[in-house]
Design a protein around this motif. Sequence first.
Motif, PDB file in Angstrom:
ATOM      1  N   MET A  26       0.850  -1.174   0.000  1.00 55.99           N
ATOM      2  CA  MET A  26       0.000   0.000   0.000  1.00 55.99           C
ATOM      3  C   MET A  26       0.891   1.231   0.000  1.00 55.99           C
ATOM      4  SD  MET A  26      -2.867   0.983   2.788  1.00 55.99           S
ATOM      5  CE  MET A  26      -4.361   1.520   2.057  1.00 55.99           C
ATOM      6  N   GLY A  27       0.752   2.072  -0.988  1.00 52.74           N
ATOM      7  CA  GLY A  27       1.590   3.251  -1.116  1.00 52.74           C
ATOM      8  C   GLY A  27       0.947   4.484  -0.524  1.00 52.74           C
ATOM      9  N   ARG A  28       1.672   5.562  -0.610  1.00 58.12           N
ATOM     10  CA  ARG A  28       1.200   6.853  -0.145  1.00 58.12           C
ATOM     11  C   ARG A  28       0.091   7.338  -1.075  1.00 58.12           C
ATOM     12  NH1 ARG A  28       5.398  11.690   0.272  1.00 58.12           N
ATOM     13  NH2 ARG A  28       6.681   9.890   0.533  1.00 58.12           N
ATOM     14  N   PRO A  29      -0.958   8.003  -0.544  1.00 54.90           N
ATOM     15  CA  PRO A  29      -2.015   8.520  -1.413  1.00 54.90           C
ATOM     16  C   PRO A  29      -1.448   9.533  -2.402  1.00 54.90           C
ATOM     17  CG  PRO A  29      -2.484   8.994   0.915  1.00 54.90           C
ATOM     18  CD  PRO A  29      -1.175   8.306   0.845  1.00 54.90           C
ATOM     19  N   LYS A  30      -1.979   9.534  -3.604  1.00 50.02           N
ATOM     20  CA  LYS A  30      -1.533  10.498  -4.607  1.00 50.02           C
ATOM     21  C   LYS A  30      -2.156  11.848  -4.290  1.00 50.02           C
ATOM     22  CE  LYS A  30      -0.963   7.168  -8.307  1.00 50.02           C
ATOM     23  NZ  LYS A  30       0.418   6.925  -8.200  1.00 50.02           N
ATOM     24  N   THR A  31      -1.294  12.858  -4.157  1.00 48.57           N
ATOM     25  CA  THR A  31      -1.742  14.201  -3.845  1.00 48.57           C
ATOM     26  C   THR A  31      -0.695  15.182  -4.346  1.00 48.57           C
ATOM     27  OG1 THR A  31      -2.329  15.741  -2.089  1.00 48.57           O
ATOM     28  CG2 THR A  31      -0.750  14.058  -1.522  1.00 48.57           C
ATOM     29  N   SER A  32      -1.129  16.394  -4.647  1.00 52.97           N
ATOM     30  CA  SER A  32      -0.163  17.395  -5.079  1.00 52.97           C
ATOM     31  C   SER A  32       0.440  18.128  -3.884  1.00 52.97           C
ATOM     32  CB  SER A  32      -0.827  18.399  -6.022  1.00 52.97           C
ATOM     33  OG  SER A  32      -1.898  19.043  -5.354  1.00 52.97           O
ATOM     34  N   ALA A  33      -0.189  18.016  -2.716  1.00 54.23           N
ATOM     35  CA  ALA A  33       0.356  18.657  -1.517  1.00 54.23           C
ATOM     36  C   ALA A  33       1.543  17.849  -1.003  1.00 54.23           C
ATOM     37  CB  ALA A  33      -0.718  18.756  -0.442  1.00 54.23           C
ATOM     38  N   PRO A  34       2.605  18.518  -0.579  1.00 48.68           N
ATOM     39  CA  PRO A  34       3.761  17.780  -0.061  1.00 48.68           C
ATOM     40  C   PRO A  34       3.390  16.986   1.190  1.00 48.68           C
ATOM     41  CG  PRO A  34       4.180  20.163  -0.054  1.00 48.68           C
ATOM     42  CD  PRO A  34       2.790  19.956  -0.511  1.00 48.68           C
ATOM     43  N   MET A  35       3.984  15.828   1.302  1.00 49.47           N
ATOM     44  CA  MET A  35       3.806  15.003   2.489  1.00 49.47           C
ATOM     45  C   MET A  35       4.895  15.407   3.478  1.00 49.47           C
ATOM     46  SD  MET A  35       1.207  13.200   1.769  1.00 49.47           S
ATOM     47  CE  MET A  35       1.189  11.785   2.840  1.00 49.47           C
ATOM     48  N   PRO A  36       4.697  15.146   4.787  1.00 47.86           N
ATOM     49  CA  PRO A  36       5.703  15.569   5.764  1.00 47.86           C
ATOM     50  C   PRO A  36       7.109  15.095   5.444  1.00 47.86           C
ATOM     51  CG  PRO A  36       3.724  14.864   6.891  1.00 47.86           C
ATOM     52  CD  PRO A  36       3.529  14.558   5.429  1.00 47.86           C
ATOM     53  N   GLY A  37       7.284  13.854   5.029  1.00 44.55           N
ATOM     54  CA  GLY A  37       8.613  13.318   4.761  1.00 44.55           C
ATOM     55  C   GLY A  37       9.256  13.851   3.498  1.00 44.55           C
ATOM     56  N   ASP A  38       8.487  14.575   2.670  1.00 46.76           N
ATOM     57  CA  ASP A  38       9.024  15.122   1.426  1.00 46.76           C
ATOM     58  C   ASP A  38       9.869  16.379   1.642  1.00 46.76           C
ATOM     59  OD1 ASP A  38       7.746  13.116   0.040  1.00 46.76           O
ATOM     60  OD2 ASP A  38       6.046  14.361  -0.548  1.00 46.76           O
ATOM     61  N   THR A  39       9.750  16.988   2.802  1.00 48.55           N
ATOM     62  CA  THR A  39      10.468  18.220   3.096  1.00 48.55           C
ATOM     63  C   THR A  39      11.292  18.031   4.354  1.00 48.55           C
ATOM     64  OG1 THR A  39       8.688  19.556   2.137  1.00 48.55           O
ATOM     65  CG2 THR A  39      10.216  20.684   3.615  1.00 48.55           C
ATOM     66  N   LYS A  40      12.602  18.168   4.242  1.00 48.03           N
ATOM     67  CA  LYS A  40      13.466  18.045   5.427  1.00 48.03           C
ATOM     68  C   LYS A  40      13.293  19.302   6.275  1.00 48.03           C
ATOM     69  CE  LYS A  40      17.334  15.731   5.293  1.00 48.03           C
ATOM     70  NZ  LYS A  40      17.089  14.667   6.241  1.00 48.03           N
ATOM     71  N   VAL A  41      13.132  19.086   7.575  1.00 48.40           N
ATOM     72  CA  VAL A  41      12.846  20.159   8.522  1.00 48.40           C
ATOM     73  C   VAL A  41      14.009  20.320   9.496  1.00 48.40           C
ATOM     74  CG1 VAL A  41      11.295  20.910  10.380  1.00 48.40           C
ATOM     75  CG2 VAL A  41      10.365  19.682   8.396  1.00 48.40           C
ATOM     76  N   LEU A  42      14.453  21.559   9.681  1.00 47.51           N
ATOM     77  CA  LEU A  42      15.439  21.877  10.704  1.00 47.51           C
ATOM     78  C   LEU A  42      14.682  22.402  11.915  1.00 47.51           C
ATOM     79  CD1 LEU A  42      18.402  22.143  11.560  1.00 47.51           C
ATOM     80  CD2 LEU A  42      18.378  24.450  10.576  1.00 47.51           C
ATOM     81  N   SER A  43      14.766  21.689  13.014  1.00 45.71           N
ATOM     82  CA  SER A  43      14.029  22.045  14.233  1.00 45.71           C
ATOM     83  C   SER A  43      15.004  22.646  15.242  1.00 45.71           C
ATOM     84  CB  SER A  43      13.353  20.789  14.807  1.00 45.71           C
ATOM     85  OG  SER A  43      12.638  21.098  15.971  1.00 45.71           O
ATOM     86  N   ILE A  44      15.000  23.985  15.336  1.00 43.42           N
ATOM     87  CA  ILE A  44      15.965  24.724  16.150  1.00 43.42           C
ATOM     88  C   ILE A  44      15.346  25.094  17.495  1.00 43.42           C
ATOM     89  CG2 ILE A  44      17.384  26.804  16.291  1.00 43.42           C
ATOM     90  CD1 ILE A  44      17.199  26.923  13.185  1.00 43.42           C
ATOM     91  N   GLY A  45      16.076  24.804  18.549  1.00 44.44           N
ATOM     92  CA  GLY A  45      15.633  25.199  19.878  1.00 44.44           C
ATOM     93  C   GLY A  45      16.823  25.358  20.802  1.00 44.44           C
ATOM     94  N   LEU A  46      16.604  26.052  21.897  1.00 43.72           N
ATOM     95  CA  LEU A  46      17.670  26.212  22.872  1.00 43.72           C
ATOM     96  C   LEU A  46      17.929  24.894  23.585  1.00 43.72           C
ATOM     97  CD1 LEU A  46      16.747  29.639  24.486  1.00 43.72           C
ATOM     98  CD2 LEU A  46      18.589  29.155  22.863  1.00 43.72           C
TER      99      LEU A  46
END
Length: 137
Positions: free
Chosen positions: A1-21
């Motif tokens: 079962m694959g990911r649903p087809k959508t034009s909106a980016p999925m969370p894993g499609d964009t690498k996120v830099l999570s900055i905090g103290l």
Amino acid sequence: MGRPKTSAPMPGDTKVLSIGLHPSVLDYSRMPDGVDEAVLTARIEAANSALREAGFDAVPCLIDLSPDRAEATVRKQLREHAFGLAMIGGAVRMLPEHTLLFERLVNLLTEAAPGIRLCFNTTPEDTVEALRRWIQA
């Protein structure tokens, strides 16, 4: 079962830099009762787990209070990864004494990673929500 087809980016499609103290650099005398370094560390770890469970490709980046050292830490991450989104935590933005640090991070991110989107949480617990405002799951 694959990911649903959508034009909106999925969370894993964009690498996120999570900055905090880093929890070791905070003044806990200004925090609500019951919040200490161990409690905050556990909350951050739980938030990072929630990010992974939600499918985000997030890289945690805990920084020092020194704008120079914080900038060096973030620059290192920017050299190692191509990020589409950066989340800057509330402790960096919401305390007046961290204004210079916040400015330096915003300027660094926009100069070193053109096109990066910025988002902001208010607590570790609402990090997933902050990211979802910019990436539709």
